[in-house]
Design a protein around this motif. Structure first.
Motif, PDB file in Angstrom:
ATOM      1  N   THR A 129     -84.100 -96.342  35.305  1.00 20.94           N
ATOM      2  CA  THR A 129     -84.729 -95.126  34.797  1.00 20.94           C
ATOM      3  C   THR A 129     -84.759 -94.036  35.851  1.00 20.94           C
ATOM      4  OG1 THR A 129     -86.895 -95.994  35.425  1.00 20.94           O
ATOM      5  CG2 THR A 129     -86.173 -96.396  33.159  1.00 20.94           C
ATOM      6  N   PHE A 130     -84.557 -92.797  35.410  1.00 24.31           N
ATOM      7  CA  PHE A 130     -84.516 -91.654  36.319  1.00 24.31           C
ATOM      8  C   PHE A 130     -85.084 -90.430  35.611  1.00 24.31           C
ATOM      9  CE2 PHE A 130     -82.376 -87.818  37.909  1.00 24.31           C
ATOM     10  CZ  PHE A 130     -82.663 -87.902  39.263  1.00 24.31           C
ATOM     11  N   MET A 131     -85.857 -89.637  36.359  1.00 29.06           N
ATOM     12  CA  MET A 131     -86.354 -88.375  35.819  1.00 29.06           C
ATOM     13  C   MET A 131     -86.076 -87.251  36.783  1.00 29.06           C
ATOM     14  SD  MET A 131     -90.091 -86.885  34.845  1.00 29.06           S
ATOM     15  CE  MET A 131     -90.132 -85.120  34.462  1.00 29.06           C
ATOM     16  N   SER A 132     -85.730 -86.081  36.201  1.00 28.12           N
ATOM     17  CA  SER A 132     -85.553 -84.870  36.983  1.00 28.12           C
ATOM     18  C   SER A 132     -86.215 -83.720  36.248  1.00 28.12           C
ATOM     19  CB  SER A 132     -84.060 -84.586  37.188  1.00 28.12           C
ATOM     20  OG  SER A 132     -83.859 -83.438  37.981  1.00 28.12           O
ATOM     21  N   PRO A 146     -94.422 -89.565  37.747  1.00 26.17           N
ATOM     22  CA  PRO A 146     -93.390 -90.294  36.997  1.00 26.17           C
ATOM     23  C   PRO A 146     -92.999 -91.634  37.607  1.00 26.17           C
ATOM     24  CG  PRO A 146     -92.779 -87.992  37.217  1.00 26.17           C
ATOM     25  CD  PRO A 146     -93.999 -88.180  38.048  1.00 26.17           C
ATOM     26  N   ASP A 147     -92.883 -91.696  38.950  1.00 23.97           N
ATOM     27  CA  ASP A 147     -92.446 -92.946  39.561  1.00 23.97           C
ATOM     28  C   ASP A 147     -93.548 -93.997  39.593  1.00 23.97           C
ATOM     29  OD1 ASP A 147     -93.700 -91.239  41.332  1.00 23.97           O
ATOM     30  OD2 ASP A 147     -92.491 -91.784  43.054  1.00 23.97           O
ATOM     31  N   HIS A 148     -94.704 -93.666  39.037  1.00 24.18           N
ATOM     32  CA  HIS A 148     -95.748 -94.662  38.786  1.00 24.18           C
ATOM     33  C   HIS A 148     -95.905 -94.910  37.291  1.00 24.18           C
ATOM     34  CE1 HIS A 148     -97.776 -95.132  42.832  1.00 24.18           C
ATOM     35  NE2 HIS A 148     -96.935 -94.133  43.048  1.00 24.18           N
ATOM     36  N   ARG A 149     -95.065 -94.276  36.498  1.00 25.16           N
ATOM     37  CA  ARG A 149     -95.087 -94.471  35.053  1.00 25.16           C
ATOM     38  C   ARG A 149     -93.710 -94.864  34.525  1.00 25.16           C
ATOM     39  NH1 ARG A 149     -99.870 -93.863  32.174  1.00 25.16           N
ATOM     40  NH2 ARG A 149     -98.554 -95.176  30.861  1.00 25.16           N
ATOM     41  N   GLY A 150     -93.030 -95.707  35.302  1.00 19.43           N
ATOM     42  CA  GLY A 150     -91.822 -96.347  34.798  1.00 19.43           C
ATOM     43  C   GLY A 150     -90.505 -95.809  35.324  1.00 19.43           C
ATOM     44  N   PHE A 151     -90.514 -94.676  36.015  1.00 17.33           N
ATOM     45  CA  PHE A 151     -89.261 -94.109  36.507  1.00 17.33           C
ATOM     46  C   PHE A 151     -88.956 -94.627  37.908  1.00 17.33           C
ATOM     47  CE2 PHE A 151     -90.512 -91.141  33.194  1.00 17.33           C
ATOM     48  CZ  PHE A 151     -89.309 -90.956  32.524  1.00 17.33           C
ATOM     49  N   ASP A 152     -87.766 -95.200  38.062  1.00 15.89           N
ATOM     50  CA  ASP A 152     -87.357 -95.738  39.368  1.00 15.89           C
ATOM     51  C   ASP A 152     -87.255 -94.633  40.411  1.00 15.89           C
ATOM     52  OD1 ASP A 152     -87.017 -98.312  38.261  1.00 15.89           O
ATOM     53  OD2 ASP A 152     -84.992 -97.796  37.595  1.00 15.89           O
ATOM     54  N   GLN A 153     -86.747 -93.475  39.992  1.00 12.97           N
ATOM     55  CA  GLN A 153     -86.570 -92.348  40.892  1.00 12.97           C
ATOM     56  C   GLN A 153     -86.976 -91.068  40.182  1.00 12.97           C
ATOM     57  OE1 GLN A 153     -82.766 -92.409  43.192  1.00 12.97           O
ATOM     58  NE2 GLN A 153     -82.332 -94.290  42.079  1.00 12.97           N
ATOM     59  N   PHE A 154     -87.483 -90.102  40.978  1.00  7.40           N
ATOM     60  CA  PHE A 154     -87.954 -88.847  40.406  1.00  7.40           C
ATOM     61  C   PHE A 154     -87.666 -87.701  41.353  1.00  7.40           C
ATOM     62  CE2 PHE A 154     -91.722 -85.879  40.489  1.00  7.40           C
ATOM     63  CZ  PHE A 154     -91.316 -85.098  39.431  1.00  7.40           C
ATOM     64  N   TYR A 155     -87.041 -86.646  40.801  1.00  2.89           N
ATOM     65  CA  TYR A 155     -86.851 -85.403  41.535  1.00  2.89           C
ATOM     66  C   TYR A 155     -87.395 -84.265  40.683  1.00  2.89           C
ATOM     67  CZ  TYR A 155     -84.840 -81.342  43.803  1.00  2.89           C
ATOM     68  OH  TYR A 155     -84.684 -80.123  44.438  1.00  2.89           O
ATOM     69  N   PRO A 174     -94.903 -77.514  44.209  1.00  2.00           N
ATOM     70  CA  PRO A 174     -94.097 -78.247  45.195  1.00  2.00           C
ATOM     71  C   PRO A 174     -93.041 -79.102  44.505  1.00  2.00           C
ATOM     72  CG  PRO A 174     -96.458 -78.519  45.597  1.00  2.00           C
ATOM     73  CD  PRO A 174     -96.320 -77.885  44.259  1.00  2.00           C
ATOM     74  N   VAL A 175     -91.915 -79.297  45.189  1.00  3.40           N
ATOM     75  CA  VAL A 175     -90.819 -80.118  44.677  1.00  3.40           C
ATOM     76  C   VAL A 175     -90.773 -81.413  45.470  1.00  3.40           C
ATOM     77  CG1 VAL A 175     -88.322 -80.244  44.335  1.00  3.40           C
ATOM     78  CG2 VAL A 175     -89.522 -78.080  43.978  1.00  3.40           C
ATOM     79  N   TYR A 176     -90.621 -82.538  44.777  1.00  2.00           N
ATOM     80  CA  TYR A 176     -90.632 -83.847  45.426  1.00  2.00           C
ATOM     81  C   TYR A 176     -89.386 -84.641  45.071  1.00  2.00           C
ATOM     82  CZ  TYR A 176     -95.587 -82.949  46.322  1.00  2.00           C
ATOM     83  OH  TYR A 176     -96.761 -82.409  46.753  1.00  2.00           O
ATOM     84  N   TRP A 177     -88.992 -85.464  46.005  1.00  2.00           N
ATOM     85  CA  TRP A 177     -87.945 -86.457  45.766  1.00  2.00           C
ATOM     86  C   TRP A 177     -88.536 -87.805  46.128  1.00  2.00           C
ATOM     87  CZ3 TRP A 177     -84.211 -88.407  43.334  1.00  2.00           C
ATOM     88  CH2 TRP A 177     -83.326 -89.341  43.886  1.00  2.00           C
ATOM     89  N   ASN A 178     -88.812 -88.612  45.098  1.00  2.00           N
ATOM     90  CA  ASN A 178     -89.419 -89.931  45.277  1.00  2.00           C
ATOM     91  C   ASN A 178     -90.671 -89.879  46.150  1.00  2.00           C
ATOM     92  OD1 ASN A 178     -87.487 -91.162  43.662  1.00  2.00           O
ATOM     93  ND2 ASN A 178     -86.128 -91.579  45.380  1.00  2.00           N
ATOM     94  N   GLY A 179     -91.515 -88.898  45.882  1.00  2.00           N
ATOM     95  CA  GLY A 179     -92.795 -88.798  46.573  1.00  2.00           C
ATOM     96  C   GLY A 179     -92.793 -87.978  47.837  1.00  2.00           C
ATOM     97  N   ALA A 193     -80.663 -77.257  40.302  1.00  2.69           N
ATOM     98  CA  ALA A 193     -81.085 -78.384  41.136  1.00  2.69           C
ATOM     99  C   ALA A 193     -81.438 -79.609  40.303  1.00  2.69           C
ATOM    100  CB  ALA A 193     -82.275 -77.966  42.000  1.00  2.69           C
ATOM    101  N   PHE A 194     -82.164 -79.400  39.212  1.00  8.25           N
ATOM    102  CA  PHE A 194     -82.522 -80.547  38.367  1.00  8.25           C
ATOM    103  C   PHE A 194     -81.271 -81.219  37.806  1.00  8.25           C
ATOM    104  CE2 PHE A 194     -86.735 -78.210  37.260  1.00  8.25           C
ATOM    105  CZ  PHE A 194     -87.265 -78.553  38.494  1.00  8.25           C
TER     106      PHE A 194
END
Length: 515
Positions: A129-132, A146-155, A174-179, A193-194
């Protein structure tokens, strides 16, 4: 007699064959991509009537399915909560917005533990799973992300929209990549970017032996009006003809496309005579910037679809596209000294919302059709029969979760992480794509900030906050012009009874919220 060497070779080949079959079977499940855009009106795509250049989305519609009467939940946070969980937003904990502070669990402002996201459900069924993009269903605490609600990676941004160039001068995004917080450079533009991170995931980060679920949630074309100059330039002269010329041209095209009634007029416009507008060039430029933002969306979706083809996974990847609500009426310009469209601009396009929502009435946050209707495009070459199919039967944003489960051949769990889950409110719309009619007695419900509605079959009961109920027969009157509430009291009372029972069951409160 077979020699020992040949014997072991046969055994090895057999094992490899079984393994290959197993891997192939694992990879037979389709990839799923859900693309959500922000504040886009019904008619802003070429395939729904627009003059804006959207060839990639139009191609997806011509090769797949276009749902012409798909419903969202009329505003950002509620729609996202319903999309992700398959439940009405109150059941998921976001009865209003993510900034709402209430002791009521239905209005807590972040996804609760009685709900499960599509990512959580599919992850337990072999999906990566991935979210952007924009999350907007809980951002204050890390465990809500998102990465605490099922997404392996989030940007992206856990907060709301309004972020185009970086950093935003007007919104804390703010913009985050995996936290890890990121510091993009001056060339950064969120729509690009997304998409770029999504493409990088598909090309380089996923396990290519497993299916994936991707949620791509753009902030465009939500205000502020900020776009790249080369995109704005395409539309500088387009809107100088004024609101009415563009709206009539869109409606004419919708009739030609067969998505608007050939024998009915559009709803009454809200704008006055274009000749009375004081600064026509400035007003036209607002819509030009908005069009540029939609155009950029389409370009990026084209890049994403090309990547799927390059990776040879386009045929068995489901792509869904929709908007979180109707067009937005916001009309202020808080930076009149700034150039429209620049990173210094904090303006919205105001009256043009009525053009974006052609041919419907009202707008974002309201429950008339202009606030809740969106085109939904579904593209899946291996899984859909026919090309260019249009489905006019209604479906709802709560249906996306069960549809994803249906596609993945996964079941909705009774419990998750030792918590009993609330049941789904939505249902799969895959039968509609196979020509199987929906339940005609299914009821659809809406409420936001006191605006309310219920639809069953062709009948819809709707009201603005603190206003009287209105009743429409959408088959005869799809643009809600002929209020039948006085002449059809039985239909009104039956729908109102259903609405009250539903509101009580889901914890819907009167507005403004008291607690």
């Amino acid at each position: 007699m077979i020699s020992r060497t040949i014997y072991y070779r046969i055994i090895l080949i057999t094992i490899i064959g079984f393994s290959s079959c197993f891997l192939s079977a694992k990879n037979d499940k389709p990839n799923i991509i859900v693309i959500l855009v922000d504040d886009m009106g019904y008619s802003d795509l070429g395939c729904t009537g627009s003059e804006i250049k959207t060839p990639n989305l139009d191609k997806m519609a011509s090769e797949g399915v276009l749902f012409t009467h798909f419903y969202n939940a009329s505003r950002c946070c509620p729609s996202r909560a319903s999309l992700l969980t398959g439940q009405y937003q109150w059941d998921a904990g976001i009865g209003h917005m993510d900034y709402t502070k209430s002791e009521l669990p239905e209005y807590q402002g972040y996804l609760n533990n009685q709900s499960i996201t599509i990512a959580e459900a599919l992850k337990d069924n072999g999906y990566q799973t991935f979210m952007s993009g924009k999350w907007h269903v809980g951002n204050k605490q890390r465990e809500w992300w998102p990465d605490h609600r099922g997404f392996d990676q989030f940007y992206g941004t856990p907060a709301g929209g309004g972020l185009y160039f970086y950093p935003s001068q007007f919104y804390d995004r703010p913009v985050y990549w995996n936290g890890e917080e990121q510091t993009p450079d001056s060339t950064w533009y969120s729509t690009d970017a997304f998409t770029d991170y999504s493409i990088d995931y598909i090309k380089n980060r996923r396990d290519k032996g497993k299916p994936f679920f991707m949620y791509l949630a753009y902030v465009a074309p939500h205000f502020p009006l900020q776009a790249k100059m080369e995109d704005i330039d395409k539309y500088r002269d387009t809107y100088k003809v004024g609101y009415d010329v563009i709206r009539k041209a869109r409606f004419k095209k919708q009739k030609q496309l067969g998505i608007a009634s050939a024998d009915l007029p559009a709803s009454e416009p809200v704008y006055g005579d274009w000749e009375t507008v004081e600064n026509k060039n400035n007003e036209a430029l607002k819509m030009a910037v908005y069009a540029a933002m939609v155009d950029c969306l389409d370009q990026n979706i084209g890049k994403l679809m090309s990547t799927l083809a390059d990776e040879h996974i386009d045929k068995n990847t489901v792509v869904m596209f929709l908007s979180d609500n109707g067009a937005c009426q916001t009309s202020w310009n808080k930076t009149p000294e700034a150039r429209l469209g620049s990173r210094d601009c904090n303006a919205a396009y105001g009256t043009w919302y009525n053009v974006s929502n052609t041919p419907y009435r009202m707008r974002k946050s309201q429950e008339h059709e202009g606030g809740i209707i969106t085109p939904l495009i579904m593209h899946w070459p291996e899984g859909l029969k026919g090309r260019g199919v249009r489905i006019s039967e209604p479906a709802h944003i709560t249906d996306i979760m069960p549809t994803c489960l249906d596609i993945a051949e996964a079941k909705y769990p009774v419990s998750y992480k030792n918590k009993v889950l609330d049941p789904l409110d939505g249902r799969s719309f895959m039968p509609l794509t196979r020509g199987i009619e929906q339940d005609k007695d299914r009821a659809y419900f809406w409420e936001h900030e006191g605006n309310r509605a219920v639809r069953v079959g062709d009948w819809k009961l709707v009201s603005l906050h603190k206003k009287d109920w209105e009743l429409y027969n959408l088959k005869a009157d799809p643009y809600e012009m002929d209020n039948l509430v006085e002449s059809h009291p039985d239909e009104k009372n039956e729908l109102l009874k259903k609405y009250k029972i539903w509101a009580d069951e889901h914890g819907v409160q009167r507005w403004p919220l008291k607690r």
